[in-house]
Design an enzyme around this catalytic site. Structure first.
Site, mmCIF file in Angstrom:
data_model
loop_
_atom_site.group_PDB
_atom_site.id
_atom_site.type_symbol
_atom_site.label_atom_id
_atom_site.label_comp_id
_atom_site.label_asym_id
_atom_site.label_seq_id
_atom_site.Cartn_x
_atom_site.Cartn_y
_atom_site.Cartn_z
ATOM 1 N N ASP A 81 0.789 -1.155 0.035
ATOM 2 C CA ASP A 81 0.090 -0.161 -0.011
ATOM 3 C C ASP A 81 1.016 1.369 -0.001
ATOM 4 O O ASP A 81 1.819 1.374 1.002
ATOM 5 C CB ASP A 81 -0.900 -0.069 1.290
ATOM 6 C CG ASP A 81 -1.936 1.058 1.422
ATOM 7 O OD1 ASP A 81 -2.307 1.444 0.297
ATOM 8 O OD2 ASP A 81 -2.455 1.531 2.521
ATOM 9 N N HIS A 82 0.390 2.209 -0.703
ATOM 10 C CA HIS A 82 1.197 3.536 -0.908
ATOM 11 C C HIS A 82 2.713 3.446 -0.902
ATOM 12 O O HIS A 82 3.461 4.108 -0.395
ATOM 13 C CB HIS A 82 0.795 4.292 0.243
ATOM 14 C CG HIS A 82 -0.637 5.040 0.599
ATOM 15 N ND1 HIS A 82 -0.941 6.051 -0.340
ATOM 16 C CD2 HIS A 82 -1.715 4.559 1.105
ATOM 17 C CE1 HIS A 82 -2.289 6.450 -0.248
ATOM 18 N NE2 HIS A 82 -2.699 5.314 0.549
ATOM 19 N N HIS A 179 -7.525 10.292 4.875
ATOM 20 C CA HIS A 179 -6.761 9.200 5.505
ATOM 21 C C HIS A 179 -6.895 9.817 7.014
ATOM 22 O O HIS A 179 -6.987 10.842 7.458
ATOM 23 C CB HIS A 179 -5.449 9.242 5.175
ATOM 24 C CG HIS A 179 -5.031 8.765 3.750
ATOM 25 N ND1 HIS A 179 -4.583 9.664 2.758
ATOM 26 C CD2 HIS A 179 -5.347 7.491 3.249
ATOM 27 C CE1 HIS A 179 -4.361 8.942 1.418
ATOM 28 N NE2 HIS A 179 -4.821 7.643 1.842
ATOM 29 N N HIS A 209 -9.752 5.068 -0.924
ATOM 30 C CA HIS A 209 -8.760 5.276 0.574
ATOM 31 C C HIS A 209 -9.325 6.218 1.118
ATOM 32 O O HIS A 209 -10.363 7.045 1.094
ATOM 33 C CB HIS A 209 -7.525 5.913 -0.096
ATOM 34 C CG HIS A 209 -6.442 4.957 -0.955
ATOM 35 N ND1 HIS A 209 -5.309 4.982 -0.509
ATOM 36 C CD2 HIS A 209 -6.869 3.935 -2.042
ATOM 37 C CE1 HIS A 209 -4.676 4.113 -1.428
ATOM 38 N NE2 HIS A 209 -5.580 3.473 -1.935
ATOM 39 N N GLY A 210 -8.897 6.008 2.621
ATOM 40 C CA GLY A 210 -9.741 6.697 3.671
ATOM 41 C C GLY A 210 -10.968 6.232 4.091
ATOM 42 O O GLY A 210 -11.936 6.946 4.392
ATOM 43 N N SER A 212 -11.781 4.523 6.504
ATOM 44 C CA SER A 212 -12.140 4.454 8.063
ATOM 45 C C SER A 212 -13.089 5.725 8.344
ATOM 46 O O SER A 212 -12.940 6.847 7.888
ATOM 47 C CB SER A 212 -11.089 4.543 8.816
ATOM 48 O OG SER A 212 -10.091 3.399 9.056
ATOM 49 N N ASN A 231 -9.879 0.599 1.589
ATOM 50 C CA ASN A 231 -8.948 0.867 2.267
ATOM 51 C C ASN A 231 -9.281 0.832 3.726
ATOM 52 O O ASN A 231 -9.871 1.991 3.967
ATOM 53 C CB ASN A 231 -7.756 1.724 1.950
ATOM 54 C CG ASN A 231 -7.027 1.174 0.981
ATOM 55 O OD1 ASN A 231 -7.395 0.579 0.108
ATOM 56 N ND2 ASN A 231 -5.529 1.414 0.849
ATOM 57 N N THR A 234 -7.098 3.021 10.195
ATOM 58 C CA THR A 234 -7.182 3.975 11.277
ATOM 59 C C THR A 234 -8.376 3.176 12.266
ATOM 60 O O THR A 234 -8.306 2.964 13.490
ATOM 61 C CB THR A 234 -7.794 5.518 11.097
ATOM 62 O OG1 THR A 234 -6.583 5.888 10.357
ATOM 63 C CG2 THR A 234 -8.043 6.069 12.430
#
Length: 281
Positions: A81-82, A179, A209-210, A212, A231, A234
């Site tokens: 990831d990333h 994120h 993404h982000g 959470s 994804n 957190t």
């Protein structure tokens, strides 16, 4: 068993669901995620982020992920990831990761294309799939509302041009999430019209993404309107911490068990919200 995401994303697109992508930072979290996937008999995307080498040495992260993914009884996409460093991305590919992300979203469009194409060329020769990001998913602590945040939203035209120029296999897009934890526990305002426009413009699987704290309704709507991968990191960490705080742990082992249970409850919730059960329908 370790697989690539190609066939899984194809099924997700056809049946309108998403697959949770859970980040691990140690053996406990990797094992916890795999056990949930096996319990539900559903696929999992198991991710190790390059940035998390501050928590776990990079080589150890690769070893742990490969160990748990190989012995899993369900399809597991072992994903970097990333990835931002070419050498680290190549290292993950050569080690056995079947999926990698090149994140050059902070660069110009042209530079993003150049860096992504280099990774795609290397990965495809080795049967590995590549995720990239166009636009920019910012940080939750800087998020206030849709107008005041550090996101750079993805446009359908840029997404189309980027995919055609790079041959990337999946695309992370920016449509309103961020994120980390959101400022003042806000729920993000997601541009679903933008999501639908991008999904209608390109056939490439889309990634959120982000994920959470994006909210159950938002998550479900994303998963059923074009997002194939969500994804999560957190929320898993928060759930582990909260469970340990709520449990009368008398020793280290009981605390680890509580943290593991917290992560697993959280991941099960994401499987439900993503409607991943459609995989077996």
């Amino acid at each position: 068993m370790i697989v690539t995401s190609k066939e899984l994303y194809k099924i997700a697109q056809e049946k309108n669901f998403a697959i949770p992508a859970a980040n691990y930072i140690d053996a406990l979290s990797a094992e916890a995620h795999i056990e949930v996937a096996e319990k539900l008999n559903l696929p999992l995307i198991l991710e190790f982020a390059e940035a998390h080498e501050t928590l776990l040495p990079f080589e150890d992260g690769l070893e742990i992920g490969k160990y748990y993914a190989e012995k899993a009884k369900v399809p597991v996409v072992l994903h970097l990831d990333h990835g931002t460093t070419k050498e680290k991305i190549f290292q993950a590919i050569d080690f056995g990761f079947r999926s990698v992300m090149i994140d050059a979203s902070s660069y110009s469009f042209e530079e993003n294309v150049k860096r992504t194409k280099e990774i795609v060329d290397y990965a495809h020769l080795r049967g590995v799939v590549v995720e990239a990001e166009i636009g920019h998913v910012g940080e939750g602590e800087e998020y206030d509302d849709q107008e005041i945040n550090n996101n750079i939203y993805t446009t359908a035209a840029e997404a189309k041009a980027f995919v055609e120029a790079t041959g990337v296999d999946s695309l992370a897009i920016s449509i309103g999430t961020a994120h980390g934890s959101y400022k003042a526990e806000k729920t993000p305002v997601i541009d679903f019209d933008r999501l639908k426009e991008i999904a209608a413009t390109i056939d490439t699987p889309l990634v959120l993404h982000g994920g959470s704290s994006s909210g159950d309704e938002n998550l479900n709507k994303c998963a059923t309107n074009g997002i194939s991968k969500v994804n999560i990191y957190t929320d898993l960490c928060v759930a582990a911490y909260n469970k340990a705080q709520e449990t009368d742990c008398k020793n280290y082992h009981e605390m680890k068990a509580a943290m593991k249970a917290g992560m697993q409850e959280c991941l099960e919730h994401y499987y439900e919200g993503c409607e991943t059960k459609k995989f077996n329908d």
